[in-house]
Design an enzyme around this catalytic site. Sequence first.
Site, PDB file in Angstrom:
ATOM      1  CG  ASP A  25      -5.244  -3.609  -1.770  1.00 53.15           C
ATOM      2  OD1 ASP A  25      -4.972  -3.010  -0.704  1.00 53.15           O
ATOM      3  OD2 ASP A  25      -5.462  -4.833  -1.817  1.00 53.15           O
ATOM      4  NE  ARG A  36      -1.714  -2.990  -3.957  1.00 54.05           N
ATOM      5  CZ  ARG A  36      -1.900  -3.016  -2.638  1.00 54.05           C
ATOM      6  NH1 ARG A  36      -1.981  -1.901  -1.965  1.00 54.05           N
ATOM      7  NH2 ARG A  36      -2.011  -4.163  -1.993  1.00 54.05           N
ATOM      8  CG  ASP A  83      -9.029   1.000   9.338  1.00 57.51           C
ATOM      9  OD1 ASP A  83      -9.877   1.836   9.667  1.00 57.51           O
ATOM     10  OD2 ASP A  83      -9.347  -0.141   8.937  1.00 57.51           O
ATOM     11  N   GLY A  95       0.780  -1.243   0.000  1.00 60.59           N
ATOM     12  CA  GLY A  95       0.000   0.000   0.000  1.00 60.59           C
ATOM     13  C   GLY A  95       0.804   1.282   0.000  1.00 60.59           C
ATOM     14  CG  ASP A 145      -1.986   1.935   2.686  1.00 62.20           C
ATOM     15  OD1 ASP A 145      -1.902   1.654   3.902  1.00 62.20           O
ATOM     16  OD2 ASP A 145      -2.449   1.136   1.850  1.00 62.20           O
TER      17      ASP A 145
HETATM   18  P1  IMP Z   1      -4.990  -1.081  10.444  1.00 64.63           P
HETATM   19  O1  IMP Z   1      -4.057  -2.155  10.837  1.00 64.63           O
HETATM   20  O2  IMP Z   1      -6.417  -1.419  10.755  1.00 64.63           O
HETATM   21  O3  IMP Z   1      -4.616   0.300  10.954  1.00 64.63           O
HETATM   22  O4  IMP Z   1      -5.035  -1.028   8.868  1.00 64.63           O
HETATM   23  C1  IMP Z   1      -3.991  -0.669   8.091  1.00 64.63           C
HETATM   24  C2  IMP Z   1      -4.056  -1.421   6.778  1.00 64.63           C
HETATM   25  O5  IMP Z   1      -5.401  -1.775   6.431  1.00 64.63           O
HETATM   26  C3  IMP Z   1      -3.568  -0.528   5.664  1.00 64.63           C
HETATM   27  O6  IMP Z   1      -2.195  -0.735   5.435  1.00 64.63           O
HETATM   28  C4  IMP Z   1      -4.415  -0.954   4.493  1.00 64.63           C
HETATM   29  O7  IMP Z   1      -3.757  -1.976   3.759  1.00 64.63           O
HETATM   30  C5  IMP Z   1      -5.677  -1.544   5.083  1.00 64.63           C
HETATM   31  N1  IMP Z   1      -6.841  -0.618   4.992  1.00 64.63           N
HETATM   32  C6  IMP Z   1      -7.507  -0.033   6.006  1.00 64.63           C
HETATM   33  N2  IMP Z   1      -8.516   0.732   5.563  1.00 64.63           N
HETATM   34  C7  IMP Z   1      -8.477   0.640   4.217  1.00 64.63           C
HETATM   35  C8  IMP Z   1      -9.268   1.224   3.163  1.00 64.63           C
HETATM   36  O8  IMP Z   1     -10.208   2.014   3.357  1.00 64.63           O
HETATM   37  N3  IMP Z   1      -8.919   0.868   1.894  1.00 64.63           N
HETATM   38  C9  IMP Z   1      -7.889   0.028   1.606  1.00 64.63           C
HETATM   39  N4  IMP Z   1      -7.120  -0.524   2.556  1.00 64.63           N
HETATM   40  C10 IMP Z   1      -7.410  -0.227   3.854  1.00 64.63           C
HETATM   41 MG    MG Z   2      -4.268  -3.361   1.569  1.00 65.68          MG
END
Ligand code: IMP
Ligand code: MG
Length: 195
Positions: free
Chosen positions: A170, A176, A114, A55, A111
């Site tokens: 993605d 992407r 979340d 990402g 990227d």
């Molecule tokens: P976290 O571990 O929940 O903070 O998520 C981080 C990863 O989740 C990022 O590196 C993305 O690959 C994926 N991700 C989270 N939200 C999205 C989104 O809205 N679109 C695409 N990928 C996402």
């Molecule tokens: Mg991803």
Amino acid sequence: MPKSTRVTKSKLPHPDLERVLVTEAAIKSRLKILGREISKAYGDQEITVIAIINGAVFFSADLLRQISSPVRFDCIRVSSYRNSTTPMGPPRLLDTLLLDLENRHVLLIDDILDTGRTLSVVIEEIRKRKPASVKTCVLLDKKVRRDVQIESDFVGFVIPDRFVVGYGLDFAERYRNISCIGVLKPDLQNPPEWA
Ligand code: IMP
Ligand code: MG
């Protein structure tokens, strides 16, 4: 169909997008400012940048060219979302970092921030290697979704809780290469033929 709706739709850069959230122009100008902020924070100190692939590849490539401080660059692969828009268990590091991090100033790039799980797992791994400092930089921040208490030091855009694609982000490894960031149409977020 009213004329205004037609105009908006024709401007969508990809038919699978519901709407554009961040335009290509907005990304470009924000990256210049982010690059200046990062360069100011580090000055002449060398930064060891670690990008979380896949990402962060597009974002890192453009951002690094806006940074005037000296930079070393490496990538790390972390498993997380796979083909789904909801997490499939805790993120796992899928390979090891090749650069030495001891006494280095590490800037971790992703990227999107979340739930915070991905960054916290990678930060934990980086800290084991005794860096001089660890900071993070994300293009997007979905603040409302946090499970782990973590904030990024440098943030491109704070966005609402919508599933977005483009500019490196993605769904099932697709989209992407869209040059803006857009909300993926909800009915395309889990088509069975992509599983
Ligand atoms: P976290 O571990 O929940 O903070 O998520 C981080 C990863 O989740 C990022 O590196 C993305 O690959 C994926 N991700 C989270 N939200 C999205 C989104 O809205 N679109 C695409 N990928 C996402
Ligand atoms: Mg991803």
